[in-house]
Design a protein around this motif. Structure first.
Motif, mmCIF file in Angstrom:
data_model
loop_
_atom_site.group_PDB
_atom_site.id
_atom_site.type_symbol
_atom_site.label_atom_id
_atom_site.label_comp_id
_atom_site.label_asym_id
_atom_site.label_seq_id
_atom_site.Cartn_x
_atom_site.Cartn_y
_atom_site.Cartn_z
ATOM 1 N N ALA A 250 61.490 44.899 130.855
ATOM 2 C CA ALA A 250 60.570 46.046 130.881
ATOM 3 C C ALA A 250 60.439 46.472 132.338
ATOM 4 O O ALA A 250 59.672 45.888 133.104
ATOM 5 C CB ALA A 250 59.223 45.661 130.285
ATOM 6 N N LEU A 251 61.201 47.477 132.731
ATOM 7 C CA LEU A 251 61.335 47.825 134.145
ATOM 8 C C LEU A 251 60.019 48.286 134.762
ATOM 9 O O LEU A 251 59.756 48.009 135.933
ATOM 10 C CB LEU A 251 62.395 48.923 134.295
ATOM 11 N N ASP A 252 59.197 48.977 133.997
ATOM 12 C CA ASP A 252 57.940 49.489 134.550
ATOM 13 C C ASP A 252 56.823 48.457 134.550
ATOM 14 O O ASP A 252 55.764 48.695 135.145
ATOM 15 C CB ASP A 252 57.497 50.727 133.762
ATOM 16 N N TRP A 253 57.045 47.344 133.858
ATOM 17 C CA TRP A 253 56.028 46.296 133.812
ATOM 18 C C TRP A 253 56.411 45.056 134.618
ATOM 19 O O TRP A 253 55.569 44.168 134.813
ATOM 20 C CB TRP A 253 55.749 45.877 132.353
ATOM 21 N N GLY A 254 57.664 44.982 135.031
ATOM 22 C CA GLY A 254 58.100 43.850 135.847
ATOM 23 C C GLY A 254 58.146 42.539 135.096
ATOM 24 O O GLY A 254 57.805 41.491 135.647
ATOM 25 N N THR A 255 58.569 42.593 133.829
ATOM 26 C CA THR A 255 58.640 41.368 133.034
ATOM 27 C C THR A 255 59.778 41.465 132.032
ATOM 28 O O THR A 255 60.348 42.543 131.820
ATOM 29 C CB THR A 255 57.302 41.125 132.301
ATOM 30 N N GLU A 256 60.129 40.328 131.443
ATOM 31 C CA GLU A 256 61.142 40.308 130.396
ATOM 32 C C GLU A 256 60.468 39.985 129.066
ATOM 33 O O GLU A 256 59.534 39.176 129.019
ATOM 34 C CB GLU A 256 62.216 39.259 130.712
ATOM 35 N N LEU A 257 60.952 40.615 128.005
ATOM 36 C CA LEU A 257 60.322 40.464 126.700
ATOM 37 C C LEU A 257 61.367 40.242 125.614
ATOM 38 O O LEU A 257 62.466 40.813 125.670
ATOM 39 C CB LEU A 257 59.506 41.718 126.351
ATOM 40 N N GLU A 258 61.002 39.428 124.643
ATOM 41 C CA GLU A 258 61.836 39.270 123.448
ATOM 42 C C GLU A 258 61.364 40.260 122.398
ATOM 43 O O GLU A 258 60.167 40.402 122.151
ATOM 44 C CB GLU A 258 61.734 37.826 122.923
ATOM 45 N N THR A 259 62.331 40.934 121.770
ATOM 46 C CA THR A 259 61.993 41.984 120.809
ATOM 47 C C THR A 259 62.312 41.598 119.373
ATOM 48 O O THR A 259 62.125 42.400 118.459
ATOM 49 C CB THR A 259 62.754 43.278 121.155
ATOM 50 N N GLY A 260 62.804 40.394 119.158
ATOM 51 C CA GLY A 260 63.150 39.972 117.808
ATOM 52 C C GLY A 260 64.577 40.355 117.463
ATOM 53 O O GLY A 260 65.327 40.908 118.275
ATOM 54 N N ASP A 261 64.945 40.091 116.248
ATOM 55 C CA ASP A 261 66.321 40.304 115.787
ATOM 56 C C ASP A 261 66.503 41.755 115.345
ATOM 57 O O ASP A 261 66.624 42.059 114.160
ATOM 58 C CB ASP A 261 66.633 39.344 114.638
#
Length: 353
Positions: A250-261
């Motif tokens: 998430a470029l604007d939040w400065g974090t990485e996220l899992e979005t599921g399958d």
């Protein structure tokens, strides 16, 4: 009595390109920001404006066809068009205004009296528009449209000229009118609340282009484009970079996220509704989809607090996120507090540009 619209029109640097179909008994919303082409679309259907290309067909009758050089005048289209300002004749009485829509009919007097009664205008026949409230003026405009027995209704932001305290009553009355109408109705609005309450289906317009038609419930539950997500009121948005299967930065939040399958092809943004952001203990730091935020502002609402937060990526634009919390929880927070926010993968909306 279905209405099929597939038209294009160039207006300087602005391009209108819309395509949709409205079925009998359907109230279809055209939802979009100001200047996106909603009103121009209605004008093209009504015959007030002429598209450059395409077709408009109502109940099997071709109203416009660029290739076949068909362009019926407004009076032959059998389309009822409710303008934003109602366009009543100021020097005519209410009866005369409504009668103007029934001119040429052998039963004009009877039909006018029936519509005046049906729309609760009996007793106001000899008044002039300036003597009526905004709500009464709207009913007169509707009566004038309905005496002509239109096959489709076009409503261009019908509550924009009303004070807020009048809108609810008029919304109920208009909803009843639309339910009794057997043909398709096109309802133009930039208000998501109006669309949600009045319409069954919606077509989002963004920068002159229409998106696919869908149910109102589907749009609000799971928008699939940036424009449609913004129109649902979602404020938590971020550009993304796909890292691998089911995981994004998430470029604007400065974090990485899992979005599921879920497939990420063509996805350029993510969105998360405020109610789907959850405060978790600091001990959860490092867990899946948990990232730190700093409270930048606390906005007290009637029964809750809106918590505006800076993310690791910054303090402006899409880098700001917000969530809602219960009143007691909001009272315990302070500007500058460091919070840990968690988002469930299933609550992340995947958005095309």
């Amino acid at each position: 009595m279905s209405l099929t619209v597939d038209i294009q029109k160039q207006l300087g640097a602005f391009s209108l390109d819309v395509s949709f179909e409205a079925n009998p008994d359907e109230v279809l919303a055209l939802l979009g920001a100001s200047g996106c082409g909603k009103s121009m679309t209605l004008k093209c259907i009504a015959g007030v404006e002429k598209p450059d290309r395409g077709r408009i067909v109502l109940n099997g009758r071709t109203l416009f066809d660029a290739e076949k050089h068909i362009n019926l005048p407004p009076q032959k289209r059998r389309v009822g068009y409710l303008f934003q300002q109602y366009a009543l004749f100021p020097n005519m009485t209410i009866y005369q205004n409504v009668y103007a829509g029934a001119k040429g009919r052998a039963d004009a007097k009877q039909v006018v009296e029936e519509k005046l009664e049906a729309l609760h205008l009996t007793g106001l026949e000899h008044k002039r528009p300036r003597e009526l409230s905004g709500g009464q003026q709207q009913r007169v405009a509707l009566a004038r449209i309905l005496v002509n027995e239109p096959e489709a209704l076009l409503l261009d932001e019908p509550f924009s000229a009303l004070d807020s305290y009048l809108r609810w009553e008029l919304e109920l009355e208009l909803t009843d009118t639309l339910r009794a109408f057997s043909g398709p109705s096109i309802f133009v609005s930039h208000s998501r609340e109006e669309v949600f309450r009045i319409c069954g289906n919606v077509c989002v317009l963004s920068a002159g282009r229409s998106e696919r038609k869908r149910s109102v419930q589907e749009l609000f539950a799971r928008p699939d484009t940036l424009a449609s997500c913004l129109l649902t009121g979602c404020k938590n948005l971020s550009r993304i970079k796909v890292l691998d299967s089911g995981r994004v930065a998430a470029l604007d939040w400065g974090t990485e996220l899992e979005t599921g399958d879920r497939a990420l092809d063509g996805i350029a943004y993510i969105g998360v509704k405020s109610r789907h952001m959850e405060i978790v203990p600091e001990t959860a730091a490092g867990s899946k989809n948990v990232f730190p935020c700093t409270v930048a502002r606390l906005i007290e609402d009637e029964r809750r607090f809106i918590v505006v937060m800076d993310t690791p990526a910054g303090q402006d634009g899409y880098s700001i996120v917000n969530m809602t919390v219960e009143y007691a929880q909001g009272q315990a927070l302070h500007v500058g507090d460091r919070l840990y926010i968690q988002i469930a993968p299933s609550d992340i909306m995947l958005l095309q540009k």
